[in-house]
Design a protein around this motif. Structure first.
Motif, PDB file in Angstrom:
ATOM      1  N   TYR A 322     -11.613 -13.897  31.858  1.00  0.00           N
ATOM      2  CA  TYR A 322     -12.471 -13.263  32.861  1.00  0.00           C
ATOM      3  C   TYR A 322     -12.341 -11.738  32.858  1.00  0.00           C
ATOM      4  O   TYR A 322     -13.332 -11.021  33.028  1.00  0.00           O
ATOM      5  N   LYS A 323     -11.131 -11.237  32.700  1.00  0.00           N
ATOM      6  CA  LYS A 323     -10.944  -9.781  32.758  1.00  0.00           C
ATOM      7  C   LYS A 323     -11.642  -9.078  31.598  1.00  0.00           C
ATOM      8  O   LYS A 323     -12.248  -8.017  31.772  1.00  0.00           O
ATOM      9  N   GLU A 324     -11.543  -9.666  30.416  1.00  0.00           N
ATOM     10  CA  GLU A 324     -12.216  -9.051  29.272  1.00  0.00           C
ATOM     11  C   GLU A 324     -13.729  -9.120  29.452  1.00  0.00           C
ATOM     12  O   GLU A 324     -14.447  -8.177  29.101  1.00  0.00           O
ATOM     13  N   TYR A 325     -14.208 -10.223  30.013  1.00  0.00           N
ATOM     14  CA  TYR A 325     -15.633 -10.340  30.317  1.00  0.00           C
ATOM     15  C   TYR A 325     -16.048  -9.233  31.292  1.00  0.00           C
ATOM     16  O   TYR A 325     -17.072  -8.568  31.096  1.00  0.00           O
ATOM     17  N   ALA A 326     -15.253  -9.038  32.339  1.00  0.00           N
ATOM     18  CA  ALA A 326     -15.548  -7.985  33.322  1.00  0.00           C
ATOM     19  C   ALA A 326     -15.542  -6.614  32.663  1.00  0.00           C
ATOM     20  O   ALA A 326     -16.410  -5.766  32.935  1.00  0.00           O
ATOM     21  N   ARG A 327     -14.582  -6.396  31.769  1.00  0.00           N
ATOM     22  CA  ARG A 327     -14.486  -5.093  31.092  1.00  0.00           C
ATOM     23  C   ARG A 327     -15.755  -4.805  30.286  1.00  0.00           C
ATOM     24  O   ARG A 327     -16.251  -3.670  30.266  1.00  0.00           O
ATOM     25  N   GLN A 328     -16.297  -5.815  29.654  1.00  0.00           N
ATOM     26  CA  GLN A 328     -17.526  -5.627  28.879  1.00  0.00           C
ATOM     27  C   GLN A 328     -18.729  -5.348  29.784  1.00  0.00           C
ATOM     28  O   GLN A 328     -19.574  -4.519  29.463  1.00  0.00           O
ATOM     29  N   ARG A 329     -18.812  -6.040  30.918  1.00  0.00           N
ATOM     30  CA  ARG A 329     -19.938  -5.812  31.826  1.00  0.00           C
ATOM     31  C   ARG A 329     -19.880  -4.406  32.420  1.00  0.00           C
ATOM     32  O   ARG A 329     -20.899  -3.705  32.495  1.00  0.00           O
ATOM     33  N   PHE A 330     -18.714  -3.981  32.843  1.00  0.00           N
ATOM     34  CA  PHE A 330     -18.589  -2.620  33.370  1.00  0.00           C
ATOM     35  C   PHE A 330     -18.841  -1.582  32.280  1.00  0.00           C
ATOM     36  O   PHE A 330     -19.467  -0.545  32.517  1.00  0.00           O
ATOM     37  N   GLY A 331     -18.364  -1.874  31.078  1.00  0.00           N
ATOM     38  CA  GLY A 331     -18.604  -0.957  29.971  1.00  0.00           C
ATOM     39  C   GLY A 331     -20.081  -0.779  29.704  1.00  0.00           C
ATOM     40  O   GLY A 331     -20.557   0.335  29.438  1.00  0.00           O
ATOM     41  N   GLN A 332     -20.823  -1.868  29.788  1.00  0.00           N
ATOM     42  CA  GLN A 332     -22.260  -1.795  29.573  1.00  0.00           C
ATOM     43  C   GLN A 332     -22.931  -1.016  30.699  1.00  0.00           C
ATOM     44  O   GLN A 332     -23.924  -0.297  30.467  1.00  0.00           O
ATOM     45  N   TYR A 333     -22.424  -1.152  31.907  1.00  0.00           N
ATOM     46  CA  TYR A 333     -22.981  -0.393  33.033  1.00  0.00           C
ATOM     47  C   TYR A 333     -22.869   1.105  32.775  1.00  0.00           C
ATOM     48  O   TYR A 333     -23.859   1.852  32.878  1.00  0.00           O
ATOM     49  N   TRP A 334     -21.667   1.568  32.451  1.00  0.00           N
ATOM     50  CA  TRP A 334     -21.466   3.005  32.247  1.00  0.00           C
ATOM     51  C   TRP A 334     -22.203   3.495  31.005  1.00  0.00           C
ATOM     52  O   TRP A 334     -22.651   4.649  30.954  1.00  0.00           O
ATOM     53  N   LEU A 335     -22.361   2.634  30.003  1.00  0.00           N
ATOM     54  CA  LEU A 335     -23.078   3.013  28.794  1.00  0.00           C
ATOM     55  C   LEU A 335     -24.570   3.190  29.057  1.00  0.00           C
ATOM     56  O   LEU A 335     -25.188   4.143  28.569  1.00  0.00           O
ATOM     57  N   ARG A 336     -25.159   2.277  29.823  1.00  0.00           N
ATOM     58  CA  ARG A 336     -26.604   2.262  30.013  1.00  0.00           C
ATOM     59  C   ARG A 336     -27.085   3.125  31.185  1.00  0.00           C
ATOM     60  O   ARG A 336     -28.254   3.512  31.236  1.00  0.00           O
ATOM     61  N   LYS A 337     -26.211   3.421  32.117  1.00  0.00           N
ATOM     62  CA  LYS A 337     -26.628   4.159  33.310  1.00  0.00           C
ATOM     63  C   LYS A 337     -27.314   5.491  32.989  1.00  0.00           C
ATOM     64  O   LYS A 337     -28.385   5.788  33.546  1.00  0.00           O
ATOM     65  N   PRO A 338     -26.760   6.356  32.122  1.00  0.00           N
ATOM     66  CA  PRO A 338     -27.433   7.643  31.864  1.00  0.00           C
ATOM     67  C   PRO A 338     -28.855   7.480  31.338  1.00  0.00           C
ATOM     68  O   PRO A 338     -29.756   8.220  31.744  1.00  0.00           O
ATOM     69  N   ALA A 339     -29.077   6.516  30.443  1.00  0.00           N
ATOM     70  CA  ALA A 339     -30.408   6.336  29.867  1.00  0.00           C
ATOM     71  C   ALA A 339     -31.400   5.792  30.889  1.00  0.00           C
ATOM     72  O   ALA A 339     -32.584   6.133  30.859  1.00  0.00           O
TER      73      ALA A 339
END
Length: 351
Positions: A322-339
Motif C-alpha cells: 500500500y505504501k508504495e502504491y501511495a508513493r506512486q499516486r502522490f508522485g503522479q500528483y506532483w508531476l502532473r500538477k504544473p501542467a
C-alpha cells in the motif's frame, strides 16, 4: 486454487455464514445437510475485502448453485459507512443494475453470483469495450439513489488526511508531505469546483475488477459500491482513466504503469461516447472542455487513492504494498500538477 471448507467456513466464520448459506439454499429448494459439500474458491485481485465463490450441488442434480461471499477487510470502516454502502447496494439491486443481496453476517455478506466474466486490465483499452463502459457509466450516473446529493470528495479527502496523520509515523508524515496536503486539497476544491459541472451518482472506484461483462449479450454490470456517492461526473471518469495504469493481477499489483494511461484521442472518444449516450451529439467544444475538466480531476483522484494507500498500510492485512502504491499516486500528483494547473495552482489558459 480454492481454500478448504474447513479453513473458511468453520474456522473463520463458525456459525454466522453457515446460517446464511443454509437459508439461501433452503430458499432455492436445496437441502444442504453436509457443509462439506461446499466448494470454496478464493477470488484474487481484491484490495479491501476478501472475496470467495461458494458452490454446492442443487436439488435433483440440477446445475450447481453459486454465490459470492464478501468478507469485509479489517479497518475499512475508516473509509466509508458500511450501512450506507449496504443501502446503496440494495437500491441498485432493486433497480436491476447490480447483483442481488442474498444475506448478511457480521463480517460480510452473500451476493448473487453474476454469470459474467470480470474484465481484465487489457479490456479497458479495447475500443469496443471502452465504448460500452462509457455508456454504462452514463447510465450509472443517472441512477436515483436516496440520500443527500452533496459532493463528498472534498470532505472525504480532508477526513482521510486527518486519519492518515493520526496513524503515520513522523517519518511517513514527512516522506509523504502530509503537512502540505491540506493546502493542496483546499486549492483543488477552489479551482475545480465550477458552477457548470454536472453532478451524478458516481462509482468512484471503476477499475477493471469492478466491471463484469456477459459475453453473449455484451452487457456490463458494475459491482462493488463501497466508495459510491454523489460527485462530479468528471471525477468519476478521471478515476477510470487513472485505473488504466493498473494491473492488480500482475506479479507486482501495486506498480502503476502510466504509459498505459489513455492518450488524448482515447480520452476524447470516451467522453464523446459518454455524452452522446444521453441522446444528443455533443459539440466539439463541449467534448474538449469536458476532457480538460476530467484531466484536472485526476489530481484529486491521485490524492484520494494516495491517502487510501497510506491508511490501508496501517489498517489492512491484505498482501499488497500500500505504501508504495501511495508513493506512486502522490508522485503522479506532483508531476502532473504544473501542467494541469500551473505551478501556482491556478489553471493555465491552454492545457
Amino acid at each position: 486454487m480454492g481454500i478448504t471448507t474447513r479453513d473458511f467456513v468453520e474456522d473463520r466464520l463458525p456459525e454466522e455464514l453457515k446460517k446464511v448459506l443454509l437459508s439461501v439454499a433452503a430458499n432455492w429448494g436445496d437441502v444442504m445437510d453436509d457443509l462439506e459439500a461446499l466448494e470454496v474458491i478464493k477470488l484474487n485481485g481484491a484490495m479491501t475485502n476478501e472475496v470467495y465463490q461458494i458452490n454446492w450441488p442443487a436439488k435433483n442434480g440440477a446445475v450447481g448453485r453459486k454465490v459470492l461471499v464478501r468478507v469485509y477487510g479489517e479497518g475499512v470502516e475508516v473509509f466509508f459507512n458500511r450501512d450506507d454502502e449496504i443501502r446503496t447496494f440494495e437500491c441498485i439491486s432493486k433497480q436491476g443494475k447490480g447483483p442481488r443481496l442474498l444475506g448478511r453476517f457480521p463480517d460480510g455478506r452473500v451476493e448473487e453470483f453474476i454469470h459474467a466474466r470480470t474484465l481484465s486490465a487489457a479490456d479497458l483499452r479495447d475500443p469496443e469495450i471502452s465504448a460500452l463502459i462509457a455508456a454504462k457509466m452514463r447510465e450509472f450516473h443517472n441512477l436515483a439513489v436516496p440520500g443527500p446529493k452533496n459532493l463528498i470528495i472534498w470532505d472525504r479527502l480532508r477526513n482521510w488526511l486527518c486519519v492518515a496523520k493520526s496513524l503515520c509515523s513522523s517519518h511517513d508524515t514527512q516522506d509523504f508531505c502530509l503537512d502540505t496536503l491540506g493546502m493542496e486539497i483546499s486549492m483543488l476544491d477552489k479551482e475545480l469546483s465550477q458552477d457548470y459541472q454536472e453532478v451524478g451518482f458516481c462509482h468512484n472506484d471503476l477499475q477493471y475488477g469492478n466491471i463484469m461483462m456477459d459475453e453473449e449479450t455484451r452487457s456490463l454490470t458494475l459491482i462493488d459500491y463501497e466508495y459510491a456517492s454523489y460527485n462530479p461526473i468528471a471525477y468519476d471518469i478521471a478515476n477510470h482513466f487513472c485505473e488504466m495504469a493498473a494491473n492488480y493481477h500482475s506479479q507486482t499489483p501495486h506498480v502503476l504503469d502510466y504509459s498505459q494511461y489513455p492518450d488524448l484521442e482515447e480520452r476524447q472518444r470516451f467522453v464523446r461516447i459518454y455524452l452522446s449516450s444521453a441522446g444528443n451529439q455533443p459539440s466539439d467544444a463541449k467534448v474538449e472542455q469536458f476532457v480538460q475538466d476530467v484531466e484536472k480531476y485526476t489530481l484529486a483522484n491521485h490524492l484520494f487513492w494516495g491517502l487510501w494507500g497510506i491508511i490501508s498500510a496501517y489498517v489492512n492485512k491484505i498482501n499488497f504494498d500500500y505504501k508504495e502504491y501511495a508513493r506512486q499516486r502522490f508522485g503522479q500528483y506532483w508531476l502532473r500538477k504544473p501542467a494541469l494547473l500551473g505551478s501556482s495552482g491556478k489553471p493555465q489558459e491552454d492545457i
